[in-house]
Scaffold this motif. Structure first.
Motif, PDB file in Angstrom:
ATOM      1  N   ASP A 245       1.001   1.816 -15.174  1.00  0.00           N
ATOM      2  CA  ASP A 245       2.407   2.093 -14.835  1.00  0.00           C
ATOM      3  C   ASP A 245       2.501   3.279 -13.874  1.00  0.00           C
ATOM      4  O   ASP A 245       3.273   3.250 -12.917  1.00  0.00           O
ATOM      5  CB  ASP A 245       3.212   2.413 -16.105  1.00  0.00           C
ATOM      6  CG  ASP A 245       3.414   1.172 -16.987  1.00  0.00           C
ATOM      7  OD1 ASP A 245       3.165   0.042 -16.502  1.00  0.00           O
ATOM      8  OD2 ASP A 245       3.804   1.343 -18.163  1.00  0.00           O
ATOM      9  N   LYS A 248       1.374   2.264 -10.429  1.00  0.00           N
ATOM     10  CA  LYS A 248       2.395   1.452  -9.764  1.00  0.00           C
ATOM     11  C   LYS A 248       3.430   2.365  -9.121  1.00  0.00           C
ATOM     12  O   LYS A 248       3.852   2.145  -7.990  1.00  0.00           O
ATOM     13  CB  LYS A 248       3.044   0.493 -10.775  1.00  0.00           C
ATOM     14  CG  LYS A 248       4.202  -0.282 -10.214  1.00  0.00           C
ATOM     15  CD  LYS A 248       4.203  -1.721 -10.668  1.00  0.00           C
ATOM     16  CE  LYS A 248       5.197  -2.637  -9.947  1.00  0.00           C
ATOM     17  NZ  LYS A 248       6.027  -2.092  -8.929  1.00  0.00           N
ATOM     18  N   LYS A 249       3.822   3.410  -9.861  1.00  0.00           N
ATOM     19  CA  LYS A 249       4.789   4.380  -9.310  1.00  0.00           C
ATOM     20  C   LYS A 249       4.210   5.089  -8.087  1.00  0.00           C
ATOM     21  O   LYS A 249       4.904   5.308  -7.102  1.00  0.00           O
ATOM     22  CB  LYS A 249       5.127   5.431 -10.379  1.00  0.00           C
ATOM     23  CG  LYS A 249       6.216   4.975 -11.322  1.00  0.00           C
ATOM     24  CD  LYS A 249       6.922   6.170 -11.977  1.00  0.00           C
ATOM     25  CE  LYS A 249       7.792   5.710 -13.131  1.00  0.00           C
ATOM     26  NZ  LYS A 249       7.246   6.015 -14.451  1.00  0.00           N
ATOM     27  N   PHE A 251       1.998   3.921  -6.027  1.00  0.00           N
ATOM     28  CA  PHE A 251       1.984   2.947  -4.918  1.00  0.00           C
ATOM     29  C   PHE A 251       3.403   2.819  -4.332  1.00  0.00           C
ATOM     30  O   PHE A 251       3.600   2.910  -3.136  1.00  0.00           O
ATOM     31  CB  PHE A 251       1.553   1.556  -5.392  1.00  0.00           C
ATOM     32  CG  PHE A 251       0.124   1.446  -5.890  1.00  0.00           C
ATOM     33  CD1 PHE A 251      -0.809   2.455  -5.688  1.00  0.00           C
ATOM     34  CD2 PHE A 251      -0.293   0.304  -6.584  1.00  0.00           C
ATOM     35  CE1 PHE A 251      -2.111   2.350  -6.149  1.00  0.00           C
ATOM     36  CE2 PHE A 251      -1.604   0.180  -7.043  1.00  0.00           C
ATOM     37  CZ  PHE A 251      -2.509   1.206  -6.831  1.00  0.00           C
ATOM     38  N   ASP A 252       4.393   2.577  -5.217  1.00  0.00           N
ATOM     39  CA  ASP A 252       5.753   2.255  -4.770  1.00  0.00           C
ATOM     40  C   ASP A 252       6.461   3.435  -4.114  1.00  0.00           C
ATOM     41  O   ASP A 252       7.324   3.247  -3.259  1.00  0.00           O
ATOM     42  CB  ASP A 252       6.600   1.751  -5.950  1.00  0.00           C
ATOM     43  CG  ASP A 252       6.103   0.397  -6.461  1.00  0.00           C
ATOM     44  OD1 ASP A 252       5.268  -0.228  -5.763  1.00  0.00           O
ATOM     45  OD2 ASP A 252       6.532  -0.032  -7.556  1.00  0.00           O
ATOM     46  N   SER A 253       6.105   4.647  -4.514  1.00  0.00           N
ATOM     47  CA  SER A 253       6.822   5.828  -4.016  1.00  0.00           C
ATOM     48  C   SER A 253       6.301   6.301  -2.661  1.00  0.00           C
ATOM     49  O   SER A 253       6.872   7.212  -2.068  1.00  0.00           O
ATOM     50  CB  SER A 253       6.654   6.967  -5.010  1.00  0.00           C
ATOM     51  OG  SER A 253       5.284   7.346  -5.046  1.00  0.00           O
ATOM     52  N   TRP A 256       0.859   7.246  -2.805  1.00  0.00           N
ATOM     53  CA  TRP A 256      -0.509   6.744  -2.664  1.00  0.00           C
ATOM     54  C   TRP A 256      -0.927   6.714  -1.195  1.00  0.00           C
ATOM     55  O   TRP A 256      -2.000   7.193  -0.829  1.00  0.00           O
ATOM     56  CB  TRP A 256      -0.598   5.343  -3.283  1.00  0.00           C
ATOM     57  CG  TRP A 256      -1.953   4.711  -3.168  1.00  0.00           C
ATOM     58  CD1 TRP A 256      -3.010   4.882  -4.007  1.00  0.00           C
ATOM     59  CD2 TRP A 256      -2.391   3.800  -2.144  1.00  0.00           C
ATOM     60  NE1 TRP A 256      -4.080   4.142  -3.568  1.00  0.00           N
ATOM     61  CE2 TRP A 256      -3.738   3.467  -2.437  1.00  0.00           C
ATOM     62  CE3 TRP A 256      -1.783   3.230  -1.021  1.00  0.00           C
ATOM     63  CZ2 TRP A 256      -4.471   2.588  -1.636  1.00  0.00           C
ATOM     64  CZ3 TRP A 256      -2.522   2.362  -0.226  1.00  0.00           C
ATOM     65  CH2 TRP A 256      -3.856   2.052  -0.532  1.00  0.00           C
ATOM     66  N   LYS A 257      -0.020   6.177  -0.352  1.00  0.00           N
ATOM     67  CA  LYS A 257      -0.330   6.062   1.078  1.00  0.00           C
ATOM     68  C   LYS A 257      -0.567   7.456   1.674  1.00  0.00           C
ATOM     69  O   LYS A 257      -1.524   7.664   2.433  1.00  0.00           O
ATOM     70  CB  LYS A 257       0.834   5.368   1.791  1.00  0.00           C
ATOM     71  CG  LYS A 257       0.594   5.054   3.238  1.00  0.00           C
ATOM     72  CD  LYS A 257       1.660   4.095   3.772  1.00  0.00           C
ATOM     73  CE  LYS A 257       1.396   3.733   5.209  1.00  0.00           C
ATOM     74  NZ  LYS A 257       2.113   4.592   6.157  1.00  0.00           N
ATOM     75  N   THR A 274      -1.893  -1.575  -0.511  1.00  0.00           N
ATOM     76  CA  THR A 274      -2.048  -1.098  -1.895  1.00  0.00           C
ATOM     77  C   THR A 274      -2.727  -2.208  -2.696  1.00  0.00           C
ATOM     78  O   THR A 274      -2.419  -3.388  -2.520  1.00  0.00           O
ATOM     79  CB  THR A 274      -0.678  -0.799  -2.558  1.00  0.00           C
ATOM     80  OG1 THR A 274       0.179  -1.903  -2.368  1.00  0.00           O
ATOM     81  CG2 THR A 274      -0.061   0.454  -1.989  1.00  0.00           C
ATOM     82  N   ARG A 276      -3.872  -4.680  -5.819  1.00  0.00           N
ATOM     83  CA  ARG A 276      -3.121  -5.350  -6.894  1.00  0.00           C
ATOM     84  C   ARG A 276      -3.721  -4.918  -8.231  1.00  0.00           C
ATOM     85  O   ARG A 276      -4.929  -5.046  -8.450  1.00  0.00           O
ATOM     86  CB  ARG A 276      -3.239  -6.866  -6.744  1.00  0.00           C
ATOM     87  CG  ARG A 276      -2.226  -7.604  -7.596  1.00  0.00           C
ATOM     88  CD  ARG A 276      -1.474  -8.650  -6.799  1.00  0.00           C
ATOM     89  NE  ARG A 276      -2.348  -9.772  -6.452  1.00  0.00           N
ATOM     90  CZ  ARG A 276      -2.521 -10.833  -7.238  1.00  0.00           C
ATOM     91  NH1 ARG A 276      -1.954 -10.914  -8.406  1.00  0.00           N
ATOM     92  NH2 ARG A 276      -3.286 -11.829  -6.824  1.00  0.00           N
TER      93      ARG A 276
END
Ligand code: GLU
Length: 280
Positions: A245, A248-249, A251-253, A256-257, A274, A276
Protein backbone atom coordinates in the motif's frame (compact mmCIF):
# COMPACT_ATOMS: atom_id res chain seq x y z
CA UNK A 1 -10.59 -21.15 48.64
CA UNK A 2 -12.56 -17.98 49.26
CA UNK A 3 -14.64 -16.43 46.52
CA UNK A 4 -12.29 -13.45 46.63
CA UNK A 5 -9.23 -15.61 46.03
CA UNK A 6 -10.90 -17.48 43.17
CA UNK A 7 -11.85 -14.19 41.56
CA UNK A 8 -8.30 -12.91 41.92
CA UNK A 9 -6.86 -16.10 40.45
CA UNK A 10 -9.28 -15.93 37.53
CA UNK A 11 -8.32 -12.31 36.84
CA UNK A 12 -4.64 -13.28 36.76
CA UNK A 13 -5.33 -16.07 34.28
CA UNK A 14 -7.42 -13.80 32.07
CA UNK A 15 -4.80 -11.06 32.04
CA UNK A 16 -2.15 -13.61 31.11
CA UNK A 17 -4.31 -14.97 28.30
CA UNK A 18 -5.12 -11.52 26.96
CA UNK A 19 -1.45 -10.53 26.96
CA UNK A 20 -0.32 -13.63 25.11
CA UNK A 21 -3.16 -13.29 22.58
CA UNK A 22 -1.86 -9.85 21.67
CA UNK A 23 1.01 -11.46 19.79
CA UNK A 24 2.47 -8.38 18.23
CA UNK A 25 2.19 -6.44 21.45
CA UNK A 26 5.88 -6.41 22.12
CA UNK A 27 8.67 -5.45 19.82
CA UNK A 28 10.71 -8.33 21.11
CA UNK A 29 8.17 -10.86 19.79
CA UNK A 30 10.00 -12.41 16.86
CA UNK A 31 6.75 -13.40 15.16
CA UNK A 32 5.30 -9.91 15.19
CA UNK A 33 4.55 -8.31 11.87
CA UNK A 34 6.88 -5.48 10.90
CA UNK A 35 3.74 -3.33 11.04
CA UNK A 36 3.29 -3.99 14.79
CA UNK A 37 7.00 -3.71 15.45
CA UNK A 38 7.08 -0.26 13.81
CA UNK A 39 3.94 0.84 15.62
CA UNK A 40 5.11 -0.26 19.06
CA UNK A 41 8.84 0.47 18.97
CA UNK A 42 8.69 3.49 16.63
CA UNK A 43 12.00 2.32 15.16
CA UNK A 44 13.23 -0.14 12.56
CA UNK A 45 16.48 -1.80 11.49
CA UNK A 46 16.69 -1.99 7.71
CA UNK A 47 19.26 -4.00 5.74
CA UNK A 48 20.76 -2.12 2.80
CA UNK A 49 23.84 -2.24 0.59
CA UNK A 50 26.64 0.17 1.49
CA UNK A 51 28.83 0.15 -1.64
CA UNK A 52 26.41 0.56 -4.55
CA UNK A 53 26.28 4.16 -5.82
CA UNK A 54 22.75 5.29 -6.75
CA UNK A 55 21.15 2.43 -4.82
CA UNK A 56 22.65 1.93 -1.38
CA UNK A 57 25.82 3.81 -0.51
CA UNK A 58 27.41 4.74 2.81
CA UNK A 59 28.67 8.31 2.62
CA UNK A 60 31.81 9.56 4.42
CA UNK A 61 29.67 10.99 7.25
CA UNK A 62 28.24 7.52 7.90
CA UNK A 63 24.76 8.16 6.52
CA UNK A 64 23.28 6.22 3.61
CA UNK A 65 21.87 7.35 0.27
CA UNK A 66 20.39 5.96 -2.93
CA UNK A 67 17.11 4.66 -4.31
CA UNK A 68 16.92 1.78 -1.81
CA UNK A 69 17.39 4.24 1.04
CA UNK A 70 14.66 6.55 -0.32
CA UNK A 71 12.25 3.65 -0.73
CA UNK A 72 13.07 2.30 2.73
CA UNK A 73 12.64 5.73 4.31
CA UNK A 74 9.28 6.27 2.59
CA UNK A 75 7.99 2.86 3.64
CA UNK A 76 9.21 3.27 7.22
CA UNK A 77 7.45 6.63 7.44
CA UNK A 78 4.23 5.05 6.17
CA UNK A 79 4.56 2.53 9.00
CA UNK A 80 4.94 5.36 11.51
CA UNK A 81 8.73 5.42 11.87
CA UNK A 82 10.57 8.72 11.66
CA UNK A 83 13.70 8.74 9.43
CA UNK A 84 15.91 9.49 12.45
CA UNK A 85 14.71 6.27 14.07
CA UNK A 86 15.81 4.04 11.21
CA UNK A 87 19.05 2.13 11.69
CA UNK A 88 20.53 1.12 8.36
CA UNK A 89 22.56 -2.04 8.64
CA UNK A 90 24.91 -3.16 5.88
CA UNK A 91 24.01 -6.41 4.16
CA UNK A 92 25.75 -8.20 1.32
CA UNK A 93 24.04 -10.41 -1.22
CA UNK A 94 24.77 -13.65 0.64
CA UNK A 95 23.42 -12.73 4.09
CA UNK A 96 20.05 -11.13 3.31
CA UNK A 97 17.87 -14.20 3.97
CA UNK A 98 19.82 -15.08 7.13
CA UNK A 99 19.59 -11.52 8.51
CA UNK A 100 15.80 -11.63 8.11
CA UNK A 101 15.44 -15.14 9.49
CA UNK A 102 17.58 -14.34 12.53
CA UNK A 103 15.81 -11.04 13.17
CA UNK A 104 19.01 -9.03 12.73
CA UNK A 105 17.01 -6.70 10.48
CA UNK A 106 13.28 -5.96 10.24
CA UNK A 107 13.33 -5.57 6.48
CA UNK A 108 15.79 -5.66 3.58
CA UNK A 109 15.86 -3.05 0.82
CA UNK A 110 19.05 -4.01 -1.00
CA UNK A 111 18.71 -4.57 -4.77
CA UNK A 112 17.03 -7.77 -3.63
CA UNK A 113 15.43 -9.71 -6.49
CA UNK A 114 12.17 -11.50 -5.79
CA UNK A 115 12.67 -15.19 -6.62
CA UNK A 116 10.69 -18.34 -5.87
CA UNK A 117 13.73 -19.85 -4.21
CA UNK A 118 14.12 -16.93 -1.81
CA UNK A 119 10.39 -17.00 -1.12
CA UNK A 120 10.96 -20.34 0.64
CA UNK A 121 12.82 -18.43 3.36
CA UNK A 122 11.55 -14.84 3.31
CA UNK A 123 8.66 -12.90 1.84
CA UNK A 124 8.61 -9.88 -0.44
CA UNK A 125 6.63 -6.72 -0.95
CA UNK A 126 7.04 -4.96 -4.29
CA UNK A 127 8.55 -4.95 -6.79
CA UNK A 128 9.55 -1.29 -6.52
CA UNK A 129 12.06 -1.40 -9.41
CA UNK A 130 12.83 -3.66 -12.36
CA UNK A 131 16.45 -4.09 -13.46
CA UNK A 132 18.21 -6.55 -15.76
CA UNK A 133 21.50 -8.41 -15.60
CA UNK A 134 24.21 -6.77 -17.70
CA UNK A 135 28.00 -6.56 -18.03
CA UNK A 136 30.52 -3.88 -17.03
CA UNK A 137 33.92 -3.92 -18.74
CA UNK A 138 37.01 -1.71 -19.03
CA UNK A 139 36.18 1.14 -21.41
CA UNK A 140 38.94 0.14 -23.86
CA UNK A 141 37.89 -3.53 -24.02
CA UNK A 142 35.86 -3.90 -27.20
CA UNK A 143 35.86 -7.70 -27.17
CA UNK A 144 32.85 -8.07 -24.87
CA UNK A 145 29.65 -6.99 -26.60
CA UNK A 146 27.07 -9.02 -24.69
CA UNK A 147 26.47 -12.36 -23.01
CA UNK A 148 27.29 -14.19 -26.26
CA UNK A 149 30.86 -12.89 -26.38
CA UNK A 150 32.06 -14.26 -23.06
CA UNK A 151 34.04 -17.23 -24.33
CA UNK A 152 37.17 -17.68 -22.24
CA UNK A 153 36.53 -14.49 -20.23
CA UNK A 154 37.09 -14.08 -16.51
CA UNK A 155 33.91 -12.81 -14.89
CA UNK A 156 33.35 -11.37 -11.45
CA UNK A 157 30.09 -11.47 -9.53
CA UNK A 158 28.92 -11.78 -5.94
CA UNK A 159 28.20 -14.91 -3.90
CA UNK A 160 24.51 -15.37 -3.11
CA UNK A 161 23.32 -13.20 -5.99
CA UNK A 162 20.99 -14.12 -8.82
CA UNK A 163 23.71 -12.75 -11.12
CA UNK A 164 26.30 -15.37 -10.09
CA UNK A 165 23.64 -18.08 -10.21
CA UNK A 166 22.68 -17.15 -13.77
CA UNK A 167 26.31 -17.49 -14.90
CA UNK A 168 26.60 -20.89 -13.21
CA UNK A 169 23.31 -22.05 -14.76
CA UNK A 170 23.75 -20.75 -18.30
CA UNK A 171 27.36 -19.80 -19.01
CA UNK A 172 29.48 -22.15 -16.88
CA UNK A 173 31.14 -23.77 -19.90
CA UNK A 174 32.31 -20.53 -21.53
CA UNK A 175 33.48 -18.46 -18.59
CA UNK A 176 35.58 -18.54 -15.46
CA UNK A 177 33.53 -17.12 -12.58
CA UNK A 178 35.12 -15.43 -9.60
CA UNK A 179 32.70 -14.76 -6.73
CA UNK A 180 33.45 -11.86 -4.41
CA UNK A 181 31.65 -10.66 -1.29
CA UNK A 182 30.54 -7.36 -2.82
CA UNK A 183 30.38 -5.70 -6.22
CA UNK A 184 32.85 -2.99 -5.26
CA UNK A 185 35.46 -5.74 -4.78
CA UNK A 186 34.70 -6.84 -8.35
CA UNK A 187 35.17 -3.28 -9.61
CA UNK A 188 38.68 -3.18 -8.14
CA UNK A 189 39.61 -6.47 -9.77
CA UNK A 190 38.38 -5.42 -13.22
CA UNK A 191 40.04 -2.00 -13.00
CA UNK A 192 43.22 -3.78 -11.91
CA UNK A 193 43.08 -6.04 -14.95
CA UNK A 194 42.90 -9.36 -13.06
CA UNK A 195 39.37 -10.00 -14.32
CA UNK A 196 37.57 -9.03 -17.55
CA UNK A 197 34.03 -8.08 -16.57
CA UNK A 198 31.56 -7.69 -13.73
CA UNK A 199 28.09 -9.05 -14.12
CA UNK A 200 25.04 -7.99 -12.15
CA UNK A 201 22.05 -5.68 -12.55
CA UNK A 202 22.38 -2.78 -15.00
CA UNK A 203 21.26 -0.27 -12.34
CA UNK A 204 24.13 -1.28 -10.06
CA UNK A 205 26.69 -1.35 -12.87
CA UNK A 206 25.60 2.08 -14.18
CA UNK A 207 26.48 3.51 -10.76
CA UNK A 208 30.03 2.13 -10.93
CA UNK A 209 30.45 3.29 -14.54
CA UNK A 210 29.59 6.84 -13.50
CA UNK A 211 32.03 6.60 -10.57
CA UNK A 212 34.84 5.76 -13.00
CA UNK A 213 34.14 7.79 -16.15
CA UNK A 214 36.29 6.84 -19.12
CA UNK A 215 37.51 3.72 -17.34
CA UNK A 216 34.44 1.45 -17.20
CA UNK A 217 31.73 0.86 -19.81
CA UNK A 218 28.27 -0.63 -19.37
CA UNK A 219 27.68 -3.09 -22.21
CA UNK A 220 23.92 -2.44 -22.28
CA UNK A 221 22.52 -5.84 -23.31
CA UNK A 222 20.43 -7.16 -20.44
CA UNK A 223 19.85 -10.89 -20.16
CA UNK A 224 17.50 -11.30 -17.17
CA UNK A 225 14.65 -9.57 -15.36
CA UNK A 226 15.32 -8.58 -11.76
CA UNK A 227 12.30 -7.46 -9.77
CA UNK A 228 13.53 -5.62 -6.68
CA UNK A 229 11.43 -6.47 -3.64
CA UNK A 230 11.40 -5.48 0.01
CA UNK A 231 12.37 -8.57 1.98
CA UNK A 232 10.41 -9.40 5.13
CA UNK A 233 10.14 -12.33 7.48
CA UNK A 234 8.45 -15.28 5.84
CA UNK A 235 4.67 -15.27 6.29
CA UNK A 236 4.43 -11.60 7.29
CA UNK A 237 1.39 -11.08 5.11
CA UNK A 238 0.26 -8.08 7.15
CA UNK A 239 3.66 -6.46 6.52
CA UNK A 240 3.61 -7.23 2.80
CA UNK A 241 0.13 -5.75 2.39
CA UNK A 242 0.95 -2.58 4.33
CA UNK A 243 4.22 -2.06 2.45
CA UNK A 244 2.58 -2.66 -0.91
CA UNK A 245 0.00 0.00 0.00
CA UNK A 246 2.84 2.39 0.87
CA UNK A 247 4.64 1.63 -2.41
CA UNK A 248 1.45 2.27 -4.35
CA UNK A 249 1.24 5.70 -2.71
CA UNK A 250 4.88 6.37 -3.55
CA UNK A 251 4.24 5.42 -7.21
CA UNK A 252 0.98 7.43 -7.51
CA UNK A 253 2.24 10.58 -5.79
CA UNK A 254 5.23 11.04 -8.09
CA UNK A 255 7.59 10.45 -5.17
CA UNK A 256 8.93 7.29 -6.74
CA UNK A 257 9.74 8.95 -10.07
CA UNK A 258 11.53 11.81 -8.28
CA UNK A 259 13.53 9.32 -6.21
CA UNK A 260 14.56 7.27 -9.26
CA UNK A 261 15.55 10.44 -11.12
CA UNK A 262 17.62 11.87 -8.29
CA UNK A 263 19.34 8.57 -7.47
CA UNK A 264 19.91 7.00 -10.87
CA UNK A 265 19.61 9.95 -13.27
CA UNK A 266 23.26 10.94 -12.98
CA UNK A 267 24.37 7.46 -14.04
CA UNK A 268 22.40 7.89 -17.27
CA UNK A 269 19.57 5.61 -16.20
CA UNK A 270 16.24 6.48 -17.83
CA UNK A 271 13.26 6.42 -15.45
CA UNK A 272 11.28 3.28 -16.29
CA UNK A 273 7.54 2.73 -15.90
CA UNK A 274 6.37 2.14 -12.34
CA UNK A 275 6.43 -1.60 -11.70
CA UNK A 276 3.27 -3.64 -11.18
CA UNK A 277 3.00 -4.76 -7.56
CA UNK A 278 2.93 -8.50 -7.03
CA UNK A 279 0.41 -8.94 -4.23
CA UNK A 280 0.38 -12.56 -3.16
N1 GLU B 1 19.36 -8.29 -7.80
C1 GLU B 1 20.24 -9.39 -7.75
C2 GLU B 1 20.09 -10.20 -6.48
O1 GLU B 1 19.23 -9.93 -5.72
C3 GLU B 1 21.68 -8.96 -7.92
C4 GLU B 1 22.09 -7.79 -7.08
C5 GLU B 1 22.52 -8.15 -5.68
O2 GLU B 1 23.26 -9.12 -5.50
O3 GLU B 1 22.12 -7.42 -4.77
O4 GLU B 1 20.79 -11.12 -6.23
Amino acid sequence: MSKRLIAAALTTVMVALATSACGGGSGSDSNASVVDKAKNDKKLVIGVKADQPGLGLRTPDGSFKGLDIDVATYVAKALGVDPKNITFKETVSANREAFLEQGQVDMVVATYSITDERKQKVSFAGPYFVAGQDLLVRADDKSITGPDSLNGKKLCSVAGSTSAQKIKDSYAKQVQLQEERSYSACVDRVLGGQLDAITTDNAILAGYASQHPGKLRLVGKTFSTENYGIGLKKDDKKGRDAINDALKKMFDSGGWKAAVESSLGSSGFKVPETPRLDRY
